[in-house]
Scaffold this motif. Structure first.
Motif, mmCIF file in Angstrom:
data_model
loop_
_atom_site.group_PDB
_atom_site.id
_atom_site.type_symbol
_atom_site.label_atom_id
_atom_site.label_comp_id
_atom_site.label_asym_id
_atom_site.label_seq_id
_atom_site.Cartn_x
_atom_site.Cartn_y
_atom_site.Cartn_z
ATOM 1 N N ASP A 20 -39.434 -39.793 -26.002
ATOM 2 C CA ASP A 20 -40.017 -41.075 -26.373
ATOM 3 C C ASP A 20 -41.537 -41.079 -26.205
ATOM 4 O OD1 ASP A 20 -40.098 -40.940 -23.654
ATOM 5 O OD2 ASP A 20 -39.061 -42.838 -23.268
ATOM 6 N N ARG A 21 -42.103 -39.950 -25.778
ATOM 7 C CA ARG A 21 -43.548 -39.831 -25.685
ATOM 8 C C ARG A 21 -43.955 -38.395 -25.994
ATOM 9 N NH1 ARG A 21 -45.037 -37.604 -20.675
ATOM 10 N NH2 ARG A 21 -43.312 -37.418 -19.185
ATOM 11 N N GLU A 22 -45.226 -38.185 -26.265
ATOM 12 C CA GLU A 22 -45.705 -36.854 -26.647
ATOM 13 C C GLU A 22 -45.609 -35.885 -25.476
ATOM 14 O OE1 GLU A 22 -49.271 -35.812 -29.412
ATOM 15 O OE2 GLU A 22 -50.018 -35.732 -27.347
ATOM 16 N N HIS A 23 -45.179 -34.670 -25.787
ATOM 17 C CA HIS A 23 -45.083 -33.593 -24.804
ATOM 18 C C HIS A 23 -45.812 -32.359 -25.315
ATOM 19 C CE1 HIS A 23 -42.272 -34.718 -21.555
ATOM 20 N NE2 HIS A 23 -41.722 -35.512 -22.445
ATOM 21 N N THR A 24 -46.124 -31.463 -24.397
ATOM 22 C CA THR A 24 -46.509 -30.111 -24.765
ATOM 23 C C THR A 24 -45.259 -29.255 -24.691
ATOM 24 O OG1 THR A 24 -48.766 -30.357 -23.921
ATOM 25 C CG2 THR A 24 -47.926 -28.115 -24.171
ATOM 26 N N TYR A 25 -44.823 -28.746 -25.844
ATOM 27 C CA TYR A 25 -43.609 -27.924 -25.922
ATOM 28 C C TYR A 25 -44.006 -26.452 -26.094
ATOM 29 C CZ TYR A 25 -40.969 -32.233 -26.917
ATOM 30 O OH TYR A 25 -40.387 -33.481 -26.852
ATOM 31 N N PRO A 117 -43.824 -7.773 -23.454
ATOM 32 C CA PRO A 117 -44.613 -8.803 -24.132
ATOM 33 C C PRO A 117 -43.853 -10.131 -24.175
ATOM 34 C CG PRO A 117 -44.514 -6.772 -25.420
ATOM 35 C CD PRO A 117 -43.493 -6.649 -24.341
ATOM 36 N N ALA A 118 -44.559 -11.212 -23.881
ATOM 37 C CA ALA A 118 -44.016 -12.564 -23.978
ATOM 38 C C ALA A 118 -44.842 -13.337 -24.993
ATOM 39 C CB ALA A 118 -44.048 -13.269 -22.627
ATOM 40 N N LEU A 119 -44.163 -13.950 -25.945
ATOM 41 C CA LEU A 119 -44.809 -14.742 -26.989
ATOM 42 C C LEU A 119 -44.493 -16.211 -26.761
ATOM 43 C CD1 LEU A 119 -46.314 -14.860 -29.763
ATOM 44 C CD2 LEU A 119 -44.051 -14.697 -30.823
ATOM 45 N N LEU A 120 -45.525 -17.063 -26.737
ATOM 46 C CA LEU A 120 -45.358 -18.502 -26.584
ATOM 47 C C LEU A 120 -45.930 -19.206 -27.805
ATOM 48 C CD1 LEU A 120 -45.635 -17.299 -23.546
ATOM 49 C CD2 LEU A 120 -46.180 -19.657 -22.918
ATOM 50 N N ALA A 121 -45.161 -20.113 -28.374
ATOM 51 C CA ALA A 121 -45.634 -20.975 -29.460
ATOM 52 C C ALA A 121 -45.728 -22.389 -28.903
ATOM 53 C CB ALA A 121 -44.682 -20.923 -30.646
ATOM 54 N N ARG A 122 -46.929 -22.913 -28.811
ATOM 55 C CA ARG A 122 -47.174 -24.204 -28.163
ATOM 56 C C ARG A 122 -47.582 -25.259 -29.186
ATOM 57 N NH1 ARG A 122 -50.550 -24.628 -22.672
ATOM 58 N NH2 ARG A 122 -48.480 -23.951 -21.982
ATOM 59 N N ARG A 123 -46.997 -26.434 -29.042
ATOM 60 C CA ARG A 123 -47.422 -27.565 -29.866
ATOM 61 C C ARG A 123 -47.243 -28.868 -29.092
ATOM 62 N NH1 ARG A 123 -42.593 -26.918 -34.232
ATOM 63 N NH2 ARG A 123 -43.832 -25.032 -34.560
ATOM 64 N N LYS A 124 -48.042 -29.871 -29.460
ATOM 65 C CA LYS A 124 -47.918 -31.199 -28.883
ATOM 66 C C LYS A 124 -47.246 -32.107 -29.904
ATOM 67 C CE LYS A 124 -51.866 -30.911 -25.746
ATOM 68 N NZ LYS A 124 -53.152 -31.510 -25.313
ATOM 69 N N ALA A 125 -46.176 -32.775 -29.477
ATOM 70 C CA ALA A 125 -45.419 -33.614 -30.400
ATOM 71 C C ALA A 125 -44.497 -34.530 -29.614
ATOM 72 C CB ALA A 125 -44.600 -32.749 -31.361
ATOM 73 N N THR A 126 -44.005 -35.536 -30.286
ATOM 74 C CA THR A 126 -42.942 -36.370 -29.737
ATOM 75 C C THR A 126 -41.589 -35.801 -30.134
ATOM 76 O OG1 THR A 126 -44.371 -38.318 -29.909
ATOM 77 C CG2 THR A 126 -42.013 -38.712 -29.616
ATOM 78 N N VAL A 127 -41.449 -35.508 -31.438
ATOM 79 C CA VAL A 127 -40.239 -34.890 -31.979
ATOM 80 C C VAL A 127 -40.668 -33.662 -32.769
ATOM 81 C CG1 VAL A 127 -38.243 -35.185 -33.489
ATOM 82 C CG2 VAL A 127 -39.070 -37.121 -32.133
#
Length: 315
Positions: A20-25, A117-127
């Protein structure tokens, strides 16, 4: 919610997150082998992706922010004859991190000497939804082409890719379709109608070989349909998954991949009187349920949780 669909040639990974609110995923993938990507140019990161909850163990952190949406590729080479290819479908504001990560040894719960190796894909979103396809291969990847296809609503108008997204997965002798939707109404592509959030359909030529319906109430094609009887609202079907695969003409297996029973209505998929068998873990026939019948070519029955059935049409 995560859906993993494994075929003989590749793995589809669909991770959906909502709040219900923006997160860093962060979507995270670790693989053994040497990592390369001709699409992303990783440079030393100006900051670490985190300093607690395991992030503090990442070393040699690099980053990249391409600033565009779309598909990009990467590979892990384990040795000259063993590779894993990643096709990742990113969003415009995604930021990617590549780092050296700790991993346990094969025996006992000890830290291996060599990191992976570790790969991270980061985005900020609610959904949001992450989509990735992984192919293990020895000499050449099994997927030959991976074009995006446009999906339409019930009114025939093309839907934006943020609302409905489609892929045509072309491999030797087989063509698969992946349909992902966020809209509440039917989603249509080339004669296929999806009433749900996700479907995978596989063809040899024009012959239907298999399909998987996830988070949905029904799927239909040219002269055939599968519907989950009284499946309920979209929130109620979010944990449902049904897989059908042809064994031979007029003979198929049908699996309930979810943890609750669900009624099924099949129409036009089998001809003649239909015999039905529950299968054990070894694929051997056990109980013999008796499906109900409706109009010509239609049968009804209940799929028990995590149960696989054999369906055979009798001439």
């Amino acid at each position: 919610e995560r859906t993993l669909l494994l075929t003989d040639d590749y793995l589809i990974d669909i991770a959906q997150a909502a709040s219900d609110r923006e997160h860093t995923y962060d979507w995270v993938l670790r693989n053994i082998g040497d990592f390369t990507s001709t699409d992303l140019d990783f440079r030393p990161a100006s900051y670490a992706p985190g300093d607690a909850n395991g992030y503090q163990y990442l070393q040699n952190v690099r980053s990249n922010r391409p600033g565009r949406a779309g598909r990009w590729q990467a590979e892990w080479q384990i040795d000259p004859s063993r590779h894993i290819r990643l096709d990742f479908f990113g969003a415009a504001d995604d930021e990617y991190f590549l780092a050296d990560s700790l991993i346990a040894t094969d025996n006992y719960d000890e830290i291996a000497e060599t990191p992976v190796p570790a790969l991270l894909a980061r985005r900020k979103a609610t959904v949001t939804r992450y989509l990735a396809i992984l192919q293990p291969y020895r000499h050449s990847p099994p997927i030959r082409r991976l074009p995006e296809v446009k999906l339409a609503g019930a009114d025939g108008h093309t839907l934006d890719s943020d609302v409905a997204f489609g892929l045509q997965i072309e491999r030797d002798g087989r063509t698969d379709l992946l349909l992902l939707a966020q809209n509440d109404g039917p989603t249509v592509y080339n004669g296929l109608v999806l009433d749900g959030r996700a479907a995978w359909v596989s063809y040899t030529g024009r012959n239907l070989k298999a399909f998987y319906l996830a988070m949905g109430a029904g799927i239909a094609g040219d002269g055939w349909s599968l519907r989950l009887d009284h499946a309920g609202s979209p929130s109620h079907v979010s944990n449902l998954g049904v897989h059908l695969e042809w064994l031979s003409p007029n003979r198929a297996t049908l699996q309930n991949a979810s943890n609750r029973a669900v009624g099924v209505v099949l129409d036009g998929l089998l001809t003649g009187e239909v015999a039905m068998f529950e299968l054990d873990q070894a694929g051997q026939r056990q109980a013999t349920p008796h499906p109900g019948t409706g109009s010509a070519g239609q049968i009804r029955f209940v799929l028990h949780p995590r149960q696989t059935y054999e369906l055979t049409g009798q001439p």
